[in-house]
Design an enzyme around this catalytic site. Sequence first.
Site, PDB file in Angstrom:
ATOM      1  N   GLU A 268       0.829  -1.208   0.000  1.00  9.32           N
ATOM      2  CA  GLU A 268       0.000   0.000   0.000  1.00  9.32           C
ATOM      3  C   GLU A 268       0.867   1.262   0.000  1.00  9.32           C
ATOM      4  O   GLU A 268       0.510   2.277  -0.610  1.00  9.32           O
ATOM      5  CB  GLU A 268      -0.934  -0.004   1.212  1.00  9.32           C
ATOM      6  CG  GLU A 268      -1.925  -1.154   1.241  1.00  9.32           C
ATOM      7  CD  GLU A 268      -2.806  -1.183   0.004  1.00  9.32           C
ATOM      8  OE1 GLU A 268      -3.368  -0.134  -0.355  1.00  9.32           O
ATOM      9  OE2 GLU A 268      -2.920  -2.266  -0.612  1.00  9.32           O
ATOM     10  N   TRP A 271       1.865   1.742  -3.543  1.00  5.85           N
ATOM     11  CA  TRP A 271       0.760   2.374  -4.285  1.00  5.85           C
ATOM     12  C   TRP A 271       0.777   3.892  -4.060  1.00  5.85           C
ATOM     13  O   TRP A 271       0.590   4.680  -4.996  1.00  5.85           O
ATOM     14  CB  TRP A 271      -0.590   1.812  -3.812  1.00  5.85           C
ATOM     15  CG  TRP A 271      -1.103   0.646  -4.586  1.00  5.85           C
ATOM     16  CD1 TRP A 271      -1.153  -0.655  -4.175  1.00  5.85           C
ATOM     17  CD2 TRP A 271      -1.671   0.659  -5.904  1.00  5.85           C
ATOM     18  NE1 TRP A 271      -1.717  -1.442  -5.162  1.00  5.85           N
ATOM     19  CE2 TRP A 271      -2.043  -0.660  -6.221  1.00  5.85           C
ATOM     20  CE3 TRP A 271      -1.901   1.662  -6.847  1.00  5.85           C
ATOM     21  CZ2 TRP A 271      -2.629  -1.011  -7.435  1.00  5.85           C
ATOM     22  CZ3 TRP A 271      -2.484   1.322  -8.063  1.00  5.85           C
ATOM     23  CH2 TRP A 271      -2.845   0.007  -8.356  1.00  5.85           C
ATOM     24  N   TRP A 300     -21.347  11.118 -19.187  1.00  7.60           N
ATOM     25  CA  TRP A 300     -21.740  11.080 -17.782  1.00  7.60           C
ATOM     26  C   TRP A 300     -23.134  11.682 -17.604  1.00  7.60           C
ATOM     27  O   TRP A 300     -23.508  12.625 -18.302  1.00  7.60           O
ATOM     28  CB  TRP A 300     -20.750  11.862 -16.925  1.00  7.60           C
ATOM     29  CG  TRP A 300     -19.330  11.371 -16.961  1.00  7.60           C
ATOM     30  CD1 TRP A 300     -18.261  12.003 -17.518  1.00  7.60           C
ATOM     31  CD2 TRP A 300     -18.828  10.146 -16.418  1.00  7.60           C
ATOM     32  NE1 TRP A 300     -17.114  11.260 -17.359  1.00  7.60           N
ATOM     33  CE2 TRP A 300     -17.440  10.108 -16.682  1.00  7.60           C
ATOM     34  CE3 TRP A 300     -19.418   9.079 -15.737  1.00  7.60           C
ATOM     35  CZ2 TRP A 300     -16.627   9.048 -16.284  1.00  7.60           C
ATOM     36  CZ3 TRP A 300     -18.602   8.017 -15.335  1.00  7.60           C
ATOM     37  CH2 TRP A 300     -17.227   8.011 -15.615  1.00  7.60           C
ATOM     38  N   ASN A 335     -10.977   1.243   3.159  1.00  8.35           N
ATOM     39  CA  ASN A 335     -10.512   1.258   1.773  1.00  8.35           C
ATOM     40  C   ASN A 335     -11.352   0.388   0.847  1.00  8.35           C
ATOM     41  O   ASN A 335     -11.649   0.778  -0.289  1.00  8.35           O
ATOM     42  CB  ASN A 335      -9.045   0.814   1.689  1.00  8.35           C
ATOM     43  CG  ASN A 335      -8.494   0.990   0.288  1.00  8.35           C
ATOM     44  OD1 ASN A 335      -8.494   2.082  -0.261  1.00  8.35           O
ATOM     45  ND2 ASN A 335      -8.048  -0.105  -0.314  1.00  8.35           N
ATOM     46  N   TRP A 353     -16.766  10.862 -12.177  1.00  8.45           N
ATOM     47  CA  TRP A 353     -15.904  10.565 -11.030  1.00  8.45           C
ATOM     48  C   TRP A 353     -15.417  11.818 -10.324  1.00  8.45           C
ATOM     49  O   TRP A 353     -15.137  11.796  -9.120  1.00  8.45           O
ATOM     50  CB  TRP A 353     -14.705   9.714 -11.468  1.00  8.45           C
ATOM     51  CG  TRP A 353     -13.787  10.366 -12.467  1.00  8.45           C
ATOM     52  CD1 TRP A 353     -13.844  10.260 -13.828  1.00  8.45           C
ATOM     53  CD2 TRP A 353     -12.667  11.228 -12.195  1.00  8.45           C
ATOM     54  NE1 TRP A 353     -12.844  10.996 -14.429  1.00  8.45           N
ATOM     55  CE2 TRP A 353     -12.104  11.596 -13.449  1.00  8.45           C
ATOM     56  CE3 TRP A 353     -12.090  11.713 -11.032  1.00  8.45           C
ATOM     57  CZ2 TRP A 353     -10.999  12.437 -13.547  1.00  8.45           C
ATOM     58  CZ3 TRP A 353     -10.984  12.549 -11.131  1.00  8.45           C
ATOM     59  CH2 TRP A 353     -10.444  12.897 -12.376  1.00  8.45           C
ATOM     60  N   TRP A 376     -10.010   7.228  -7.477  1.00  6.36           N
ATOM     61  CA  TRP A 376     -11.244   7.503  -8.212  1.00  6.36           C
ATOM     62  C   TRP A 376     -11.108   7.178  -9.695  1.00  6.36           C
ATOM     63  O   TRP A 376     -12.023   6.610 -10.301  1.00  6.36           O
ATOM     64  CB  TRP A 376     -11.665   8.964  -8.010  1.00  6.36           C
ATOM     65  CG  TRP A 376     -12.544   9.092  -6.809  1.00  6.36           C
ATOM     66  CD1 TRP A 376     -12.188   9.466  -5.550  1.00  6.36           C
ATOM     67  CD2 TRP A 376     -13.947   8.779  -6.745  1.00  6.36           C
ATOM     68  NE1 TRP A 376     -13.271   9.398  -4.708  1.00  6.36           N
ATOM     69  CE2 TRP A 376     -14.360   8.995  -5.405  1.00  6.36           C
ATOM     70  CE3 TRP A 376     -14.874   8.345  -7.677  1.00  6.36           C
ATOM     71  CZ2 TRP A 376     -15.676   8.787  -4.988  1.00  6.36           C
ATOM     72  CZ3 TRP A 376     -16.194   8.142  -7.258  1.00  6.36           C
ATOM     73  CH2 TRP A 376     -16.584   8.353  -5.939  1.00  6.36           C
TER      74      TRP A 376
END
Length: 459
Positions: A268, A271, A300, A335, A353, A376
Amino acid sequence: MTNSAFWFRRDLRIFGNEALIEAVNNGARDALFFYCDKQWQQHGSASIQIDLLERRLIELGNMLAEYGVCLHIIDAGDFAAIPELLKQFCTTHQISALYANKEYEVNEVARDKACENIVNLKLYDGDLIAKPGTVVTASGDMFRVFTPFKKAWLKHFVGQSFTVANWPLNQEQPTTWAAPTWFKYTGESEKWPVEDPHIVDIVSKFINNKLCDYQQYRDFPAIKGTSGLSPYLALGIVSPKQLLAEIQLHYPEVLEQPSKPEFCWVNEIIWREFYRHLIVAYPKLCKGFNFNQKYDFVAWRDDQQQFQAWCDGQTGYPIVDAAMRQLNKTGWMHNRLRMIVASFLTKHLLIDWRQGEAYFMSKLLDGDLASNNGGWQWAASTGCDAQPYFRIFNPITQSEKFDPDGSFIRIYVPELKDVPAKYIHFPHDYLAVYGKGQYAGPLVDHKLARARALDAFKA
């Protein structure tokens, strides 16, 4: 010797802050922090995070004073005011060298550029383990996919033992310090301690008691299986290097054994590094652009009523609603749930988003542009290393898998507390028969919404 000072940003720590230690070793006994409430409002920062920041600044000022370092908190309003205020500060205190840790977002980079001619600004990469631009492909480009980035990142650091620089001052010459009277402190963040002994205890308990089980339990929101460190990482109260050094004390070969459970949390951290390297390589990510331009033309839906229902936790999908209510109530979200609710907004409701990203930032205690944007765009399938657009989280099966008995749902959706576990993940048929409680009907049908999303992305 030139007069030196240190400029705090989102690196609100004394210990393990190598740039601060270098400044102190070069004679710095003054530090400053620019309070930029107007800028934070423009960035949509959550009030609970500003509350945590204020509390930490008070703690930081008191700690520094014990070592004879004075923290000057300057009310700047926004970044545009900083160059002139910095010039005044450097003139008053005869500062010729200013140490600081880099911030990588577009506005922050521009702020630093505007200050370069005022003082000798010495910038460090204290927020990262790997400096941006050092983990790249054979052709020197930034990786567009996480797994190759991780492998290259590990090649840099396998065999390396991380240490934290020693704090050079003792407490023989304390100075006096008083917190600003104009802070807007409300106490929203009180459940999160800001004192170093408490934070050391949180880190220690996670590594000793939870790290080995993190891989097994991290996806279950009813279990406290995560580290609880993300708010402290977001403000730099702890650094990733500090945490990795602490983990290596217990697991010296953690980087050499990525298949072991204790590596899962380190993954993590990688990331986090990946998303920061991305915003340096692709500054457009700070400006609301899709990483993958071919999705610029996704149609969208502009449905503010459904968006508000999602914000309020009134979608009719219990795991989504419980997650959003957790965010609204606590300023934090598990998460796994972040992925579920982001997929629901972008795929089931087909809402941009960017609306979800902004709402998260307005609520999150651990709000962080790079990680929030990366997450996102991953969920929306518009980003770097995004999951394919045709993979859409089913909120019902996700709920059944990760909250099997509905324990988490019952905490935040109390109107379902009496619904049997068998029905709690999508309770509408049960409620229609037994009429228990007042719970919102489903905004969309899963199968129909999934088909609509597939058509939109395919087009």
